[in-house]
Design a protein around this motif. Structure first.
Motif, PDB file in Angstrom:
ATOM      1  N   ALA A   1       0.841  -1.198   0.000  1.00 30.16           N
ATOM      2  CA  ALA A   1       0.000   0.000   0.000  1.00 30.16           C
ATOM      3  C   ALA A   1       0.879   1.252   0.000  1.00 30.16           C
ATOM      4  N   ARG A   2       0.506   2.248  -0.788  1.00 30.09           N
ATOM      5  CA  ARG A   2       1.316   3.462  -0.948  1.00 30.09           C
ATOM      6  C   ARG A   2       1.714   4.091   0.383  1.00 30.09           C
ATOM      7  N   ARG A   3       0.791   4.150   1.322  1.00 25.98           N
ATOM      8  CA  ARG A   3       1.109   4.831   2.581  1.00 25.98           C
ATOM      9  C   ARG A   3       2.144   4.098   3.418  1.00 25.98           C
ATOM     10  N   PHE A   4       2.401   2.829   3.103  1.00 26.26           N
ATOM     11  CA  PHE A   4       3.396   2.048   3.846  1.00 26.26           C
ATOM     12  C   PHE A   4       4.709   1.869   3.097  1.00 26.26           C
ATOM     13  N   ARG A   5       4.758   2.232   1.834  1.00 22.87           N
ATOM     14  CA  ARG A   5       5.910   1.905   0.992  1.00 22.87           C
ATOM     15  C   ARG A   5       7.231   2.442   1.531  1.00 22.87           C
ATOM     16  N   HIS A   6       7.304   3.749   1.792  1.00 25.76           N
ATOM     17  CA  HIS A   6       8.590   4.318   2.181  1.00 25.76           C
ATOM     18  C   HIS A   6       9.110   3.724   3.483  1.00 25.76           C
ATOM     19  N   SER A   7       8.238   3.568   4.469  1.00 29.89           N
ATOM     20  CA  SER A   7       8.707   2.996   5.736  1.00 29.89           C
ATOM     21  C   SER A   7       9.119   1.532   5.556  1.00 29.89           C
TER      22      SER A   7
END
Length: 83
Positions: A19-25
């Motif tokens: 999911a986009r909101r979790f990608r960077h972390s």
């Protein structure tokens, strides 16, 4: 041309399934868990230039970025972090 990394040391991270909101972390966590000599093969549907900037800010010269594929179908990057 053969890759300088053995297959066992390359770990696939397919961002298209995160999911986009979790990608960077998730990407930061994956990079942080690499052992010396290991590579995270990052697969995405677009070139993550803002992410690469963030990674370079965090890891500086220790970060290696090697594009394996960069076209309209997919972007594949081998990321490594020197110990």
């Amino acid at each position: 041309m053969a890759s300088p990394f053995q297959r066992e040391s390359v770990h696939i991270f397919d961002a298209r399934g995160v999911a986009r909101r979790f990608r960077h972390s998730a990407i930061f966590g994956a990079l942080g868990s690499l052992q010396p000599g290991e590579v995270m093969r990052f697969v995405n549907d677009h070139d993550p230039l803002p992410l690469i900037d963030q990674l370079q800010q965090r890891y500086g010269d220790a970060l290696t970025v090697n594009y394996v594929q960069r076209d309209e179908h997919a972007v594949v990057i081998d990321f490594g972090v020197a110990g």
